[in-house]
Scaffold this motif. Sequence first.
Motif, PDB file in Angstrom:
ATOM      1  N   THR A  38       0.699  -1.097  -0.240  1.00  0.00           N
ATOM      2  CA  THR A  38      -0.012  -0.030  -0.169  1.00  0.00           C
ATOM      3  C   THR A  38       0.861   1.399   0.025  1.00  0.00           C
ATOM      4  O   THR A  38       1.404   1.361   1.052  1.00  0.00           O
ATOM      5  CB  THR A  38      -0.823  -0.163   1.263  1.00  0.00           C
ATOM      6  N   GLU A  98       0.986   5.337  -0.573  1.00  0.00           N
ATOM      7  CA  GLU A  98       0.283   6.137  -0.726  1.00  0.00           C
ATOM      8  C   GLU A  98       0.808   7.420  -1.634  1.00  0.00           C
ATOM      9  O   GLU A  98       0.277   7.889  -2.515  1.00  0.00           O
ATOM     10  CB  GLU A  98      -0.299   6.837   0.644  1.00  0.00           C
ATOM     11  N   ARG A 133       2.609   1.490  -8.389  1.00  0.00           N
ATOM     12  CA  ARG A 133       1.970   0.689  -7.602  1.00  0.00           C
ATOM     13  C   ARG A 133       1.476  -0.766  -8.070  1.00  0.00           C
ATOM     14  O   ARG A 133       1.511  -1.446  -7.570  1.00  0.00           O
ATOM     15  CB  ARG A 133       0.497   1.455  -7.237  1.00  0.00           C
ATOM     16  N   THR A 189       2.593  -4.014   4.456  1.00  0.00           N
ATOM     17  CA  THR A 189       1.181  -3.841   3.800  1.00  0.00           C
ATOM     18  C   THR A 189       0.090  -3.869   4.854  1.00  0.00           C
ATOM     19  O   THR A 189       0.027  -4.804   5.871  1.00  0.00           O
ATOM     20  CB  THR A 189       1.276  -4.874   2.775  1.00  0.00           C
ATOM     21  N   SER A 190      -1.045  -2.888   4.498  1.00  0.00           N
ATOM     22  CA  SER A 190      -1.866  -2.696   5.483  1.00  0.00           C
ATOM     23  C   SER A 190      -2.963  -3.971   5.881  1.00  0.00           C
ATOM     24  O   SER A 190      -3.528  -3.964   6.685  1.00  0.00           O
ATOM     25  CB  SER A 190      -2.778  -1.361   5.179  1.00  0.00           C
TER      26      SER A 190
END
Length: 577
Positions: free
Chosen positions: A398, A400, A432, A463-464
Motif C-alpha cells: 500500500t 500512498e 503501484r 502492507t496494511s
Amino acid sequence: MFFSHDALNPTGNGLDADHWWKGAVVYQIYPRSFKDSNGDGYGDLEGIRSKLDYLKGLGVDVLWLSPIYASPQADNGYDISDYYGIDPMFGTLEDFDRLLTDVHAHGMRLVMDLVVNHSSDENPWFIESRSSRQNPKRDWYFWRDPRPGFAGGQQGGEPNNWESFFSGSAWQWDEATGQYYLHLFHKKQPDLNWDNPEVRAAVYEMMNWWLDRGVDGFRMDVINLISKNPGLPDGEKYPGRAWGEGFPLFSEGPHLHEYLAEMRREVFDGRDAPMTVGETPGVRRDNVLLFTDPARHELDMVFQFAHVDLGLENGKFRPRALRPGELADCLTDWQNAQGQVGWNSLYLDNHDQPRAVSRFGDEVHRYASATALATALHMLRGTPYVYQGEELGMTNGTFEGIDDFRDVEALRYYREATQAGESPESVLNGMRLMGRDNARTPVQWDDGPHAGFTTGTPWIDVTSNYTEINAASQVGDPNSVYAYYRALAQIRHGLPVIASGDFERIATPTPAVFAYRRTMGDAVATILVNLSDAPAPLGEAAARVPGTLLLSNRDLPEENRDVPAVLGEWEARVYIA
Ligand code: ISL
C-alpha cells in the motif's frame, strides 16, 4: 482444499543424488524484509535462523538468499563491496556459519546470490581500478575516453549510446582519471570486464571459498550479460528514443558460453552437485538450451523472463491487461523450449516483480487465485521457486505517495517521468502496479505491530492487510494458502511423474483454462486450472482425464471429485493415474 496423500510414493520422487535439485522446492529469502531479530528495522541472519522450523514445515528444500555481502546498499545489496564479508545490517560471518549449520541440520540447503556482472564502486577492486589509468586493475572494468569531438561529462560525450537498466546513460564520467566507466545498472554498480582472465580467476576463487565454507550453490545475477560485444558499439537507434538498443550488444555476448563452461570446470566439477541457476533476462527461447543442456556442462537451469514481461510493450511501468490465456501460452512455450533435454526454473514472484496474486490473480478471490496460480506453476516440469510471503498469498503493498517507495529504480523513474511532464498520480499508479517495492514489504508473520517483522521501525512499511494475511493465522489452518503450498511441495517430493515427467498441453474450449498432462511410463498426472474469475467449460478435455482426484483448491465432497464439465472461477484440480 482437497488433498489425497494416499497417491504419494513413500520412497520419494526417484531422483538420484546428482539431480536432487530437480525434485527440490526452492524458497527465496530477501533478507532485509524477512525477519528482524535486533529491532533495527532490517531483517537479518538471526531472523532467518529463527524461522527455519517454519520453512521446513512448509516443505522447502533449498533457501536462496538474496545478497547478504558487505554493500553500500545502493541497490539493496546487488552492489557488493566485499565478496568475502557479511553486511553488518545482516550480521557477521559467525552468524552466517551458524545459520548454514542450522539449515543443514534441518535437512535443507542454502544457495547464495552471485552478483558478478558488476561490483559496487566501493569494492576495493574498483577503488584500485579507478585510482589511475596505470593501475594493474584498470582493465578489470570498462574505461573509455569520451566520444571524439566531445568533452568528458558533456551530453553526447558518452562512449556509446547504451542506456542503463535504471534509466539514463550506462556511462559515468570520472573526473579524476578523465574517462568514463560502464554501468549497465546504477552508477554505483560498475560492470566487471570478464574478458580479463584475472577477473574470472578472482571470481572463481571467491565462489570456491563459499562452496568450501559449505554453501550448496549459486543463483547468478544477470549472468547473460557478462560477455559484451567487443568494441562496445552503439546500439540501433529508434526515432524518438534518446538511447540506442544496447541489449543485443551486451546480452549473450560472444564469450558467454565459454565463460560459463570455464566456471563449471573451475568451480563446480568434482563437488557434490551444487545447484546452479542463472538469472537470464531477455534470453531468447531458441537459445535457452545453450545454457541448460546437461551435455554442455554450463548451468542446471535458468530464470527466463518472458512471462513476467508480458504486457510491458509500452514500458515497465505502463502495463496493459493480459489477454485470457496469454500467461498459459507463454509458460507452455518455455516448457516446450526446454523439452526433455533442458530444465526450467518455475517462478511468478521474486524480489523484482509485483506480487503474482495482485498481477496475474485477483485480490477479490485471493485464496482461490493464489492457489490456482500456484497449481498451474508447481505442477510444470522444472524446479519451483517460492518467494517469501507468496506462500501466504501476500499482495502488492500500500503506497500512498512517493515517500512510501524505496527502490532506486522506481525513485529514478518517478523523477524522470514527472520532469518529462507526466502527472505524478499517473506515474505513482504505474509504480503501484509494477514497482519492485511491492515484493519487498516485510513478511507478515502475525497481526501484531509491524506484522511481527520487527520491534523497531521497518525500513519499508508493512502492507496494511497484515491483520488478515499473516503466517500465524495460516500455519495451522488446513484451508490456507500456506497449507496448499505445503501440499504442492509434498506432491513434488512424492510423485516421480511431477518431479521429472514429460509435459504436454491439453487443448480446451476457452483460453482461460490452462490444462496439461505430465507423463512418465504409465503414470499420468492431469492438471486443470481455470485462470479466470468466471466459470470455464472443459469441453472434450473432461472426457480424457484418467485416474482420481489428487488435489484441488476447493473442499470437494466425494460426489464432486470426478472431472466436472465446467471449472468454477479460479478452480484448480490435479488428477493422478
Ligand atoms: O527489475 C528489473 C528492472 O525493471 C529487471 O530488469 C532487473 O534489473 C533484472 O532482472 C536484473 O535483476 C537483477 O540484477 C539487478 C538487481 O537490481 C536486481 O534486483 C536483480 O535481481 C542488478 O544487480
